[in-house]
Design an enzyme around this catalytic site. Structure first.
Site, PDB file in Angstrom:
ATOM      1  N   GLY A 166       0.840  -1.186   0.000  1.00  0.00           N
ATOM      2  CA  GLY A 166       0.000   0.000   0.000  1.00  0.00           C
ATOM      3  C   GLY A 166       0.878   1.240   0.000  1.00  0.00           C
ATOM      4  O   GLY A 166       2.017   1.200   0.490  1.00  0.00           O
ATOM      5  N   CYS A 167       0.382   2.338  -0.572  1.00  0.00           N
ATOM      6  CA  CYS A 167       1.213   3.547  -0.646  1.00  0.00           C
ATOM      7  C   CYS A 167       1.439   4.149   0.746  1.00  0.00           C
ATOM      8  O   CYS A 167       2.563   4.520   1.096  1.00  0.00           O
ATOM      9  CB  CYS A 167       0.607   4.568  -1.606  1.00  0.00           C
ATOM     10  SG  CYS A 167      -1.150   4.865  -1.390  1.00  0.00           S
ATOM     11  N   ASN A 168       0.381   4.218   1.556  1.00  0.00           N
ATOM     12  CA  ASN A 168       0.554   4.714   2.929  1.00  0.00           C
ATOM     13  C   ASN A 168       1.403   3.734   3.740  1.00  0.00           C
ATOM     14  O   ASN A 168       2.227   4.141   4.568  1.00  0.00           O
ATOM     15  CB  ASN A 168      -0.808   4.856   3.625  1.00  0.00           C
ATOM     16  CG  ASN A 168      -1.744   5.775   2.885  1.00  0.00           C
ATOM     17  OD1 ASN A 168      -1.325   6.776   2.327  1.00  0.00           O
ATOM     18  ND2 ASN A 168      -3.025   5.436   2.876  1.00  0.00           N
ATOM     19  N   ALA A 169       1.179   2.455   3.471  1.00  0.00           N
ATOM     20  CA  ALA A 169       1.927   1.422   4.202  1.00  0.00           C
ATOM     21  C   ALA A 169       3.422   1.531   3.903  1.00  0.00           C
ATOM     22  O   ALA A 169       4.258   1.318   4.780  1.00  0.00           O
ATOM     23  CB  ALA A 169       1.407   0.043   3.833  1.00  0.00           C
ATOM     24  N   ALA A 171       5.038   4.336   3.096  1.00  0.00           N
ATOM     25  CA  ALA A 171       5.558   5.539   3.764  1.00  0.00           C
ATOM     26  C   ALA A 171       5.817   5.254   5.246  1.00  0.00           C
ATOM     27  O   ALA A 171       6.903   5.541   5.768  1.00  0.00           O
ATOM     28  CB  ALA A 171       4.570   6.696   3.596  1.00  0.00           C
TER      29      ALA A 171
END
Ligand SMILES: NC(=O)c1ccc[n+]([C@@H]2O[C@H](COP(=O)([O-])OP(=O)(O)OC[C@H]3O[C@@H](n4cnc5c(N)ncnc54)[C@H](OP(=O)(O)O)[C@@H]3O)[C@@H](O)[C@H]2O)c1
Length: 342
Positions: A148-151, A153
């Site tokens: 995931g993109c937030n994951a 970061a």
């Protein structure tokens, strides 16, 4: 020999970003693109910024001859992705950008995504796509599960700190701002300009965001014991980028030193000098990640900031980095694009 590439879900944001990056990749050639509602259209009509590439037209997935493909990127919604990948040849290399193969526990998938997983046999062979932490496994992987993109970061900020033992594992807070392209291209009322521009608000707050499943899995693996973090994302009125501000308890200088040590040989991970803070402006359109650490007026506390582009290092750039490894190519090939500024 040039690798023949298919992009499934090429009429979406991450699909278009894959095509944009592959435009200057010396060892990849796009030979098939799929759309659903946009099948039958020219890629240059759907995405005029890609008009110069002379790309194949968008077709339905079932029209693609996968025997002529070396690697397929799957940029489809979750659930659709597992149904599609199940039908692909079992020896085809696949980099999936969806959430379908990220969680190793079927119960966790059902908890966060609301329905049972239908392809756990494939999940068992999937390698989690956080390249800098799974590089060796990715070199021999057939199926990669993009993060995931937030994951991504949150993990770039916190994983090295867990590994180095420099933070209190029970006091981690991730406050995150995410650009609107993270929600994909499909029409949604809350993403209309009038509802988004000029304001911001949290979403999936109170421990409900799906990427918490990845944080739980990966942080607990790194720590060797259960780790649970607080995480609140905010939807921001800009197109690209994620900025995570992470609050931790620990000695700020030790935290900075742990990040410097972990990433000193990583091309895409840039730890800023102590006291400097990361900004989405400095990484937009690139595969680079910036990390910054500063102390706090409260003793024994630090703030870690991390910026990445959700469409590059948060999805399509990461996917190409992993594909390079899976195809035996140099890991950074095609990915040294400088960020766009201002
Ligand atoms: N956006 C991000 O920053 C980001 C970051 C990390 C991971 N991801 C993940 O990457 C995947 C793609 O995201 P995105 O933002 O690119 O989404 P998107 O812009 O909504 O694009 C989705 C793509 O899937 C196709 N599609 C939708 N339903 C389909 C179906 N039933 N059968 C075949 N094709 C279908 C769409 O085709 P049509 O448009 O032609 O109908 C489109 O090409 C998602 O799983 C997402 O969670 C996204």
């Amino acid at each position: 020999m040039t690798q023949k590439i298919a992009i499934l879900g090429a009429s979406g944001y991450t699909g278009a970003e894959l095509a944009r990056i592959i435009a200057t990749h010396p060892e990849m050639e796009i030979t098939a693109l799929s759309g659903d509602r946009k099948a039958g259209m020219r890629m240059g009509d759907v995405f005029p910024h890609l008009r110069h590439m002379g790309l194949p037209d968008l077709v339905k997935i079932e029209e693609i001859d996968f025997s002529a493909i070396d690697l397929a990127f799957c940029a489809l919604p979750h659930a659709t992705s597992q149904a599609v990948i199940t039908e692909l040849p079992r020896d085809l290399k696949v980099v999936d950008l969806s959430a379908d193969f990220r969680l190793r526990d079927a119960a966790e998938y059902e908890k966060w995504y609301g329905k049972p997983h239908a392809a756990m046999d494939l999940q068992a062979e999937a390698v989690y796509g956080l390249t800098e932490f799974y590089r060796d496994e990715l070199k021999t992987a057939r199926l990669c599960a993009g993060t995931g993109c937030n994951a991504a970061a949150g993990q770039y900020a916190i994983r090295p700190l867990i590994e180095a033992g420099v933070i209190d594992l029970d006091e981690i807070v991730i406050d995150l701002k995410a650009g609107v392209s993270g929600a994909g291209r499909a029409l949604k009322e809350n993403l209309l300009h009038a509802e988004l521009a000029g304001g911001t608000m949290p979403y999936s707050a109170g421990g409900k965001h799906r990427h918490l499943g990845e944080f739980d899995q990966e942080f607990s693996k790194a720590a060797g014991r259960p780790v649970r973090v607080q995480f609140t994302p905010h939807l921001m009125p800009f197109n690209r980028g994620i900025l995570a501000t992470v609050y931790v308890r620990g000695t700020p200088e030790d935290i900075h030193a742990a990040l410097v040590a972990r990433y000193e040989n990583e091309v895409f991970l840039e730890v800023l000098p102590f006291g400097q803070l990361a900004s989405t402006r400095s990484i937009a359109g690139s595969n680079f990640v910036h990390l910054g650490v500063i102390g706090d007026r409260l003793p024994g506390r630090a703030v870690v900031t991390v910026a990445l582009d959700n469409l590059t290092k948060g999805s399509s750039g990461q996917a190409i980095q992993n594909a390079n490894l899976m195809l035996g190519l140099p890991e950074t090939l095609g990915l040294m694009l400088a960020p766009v500024f201002p």
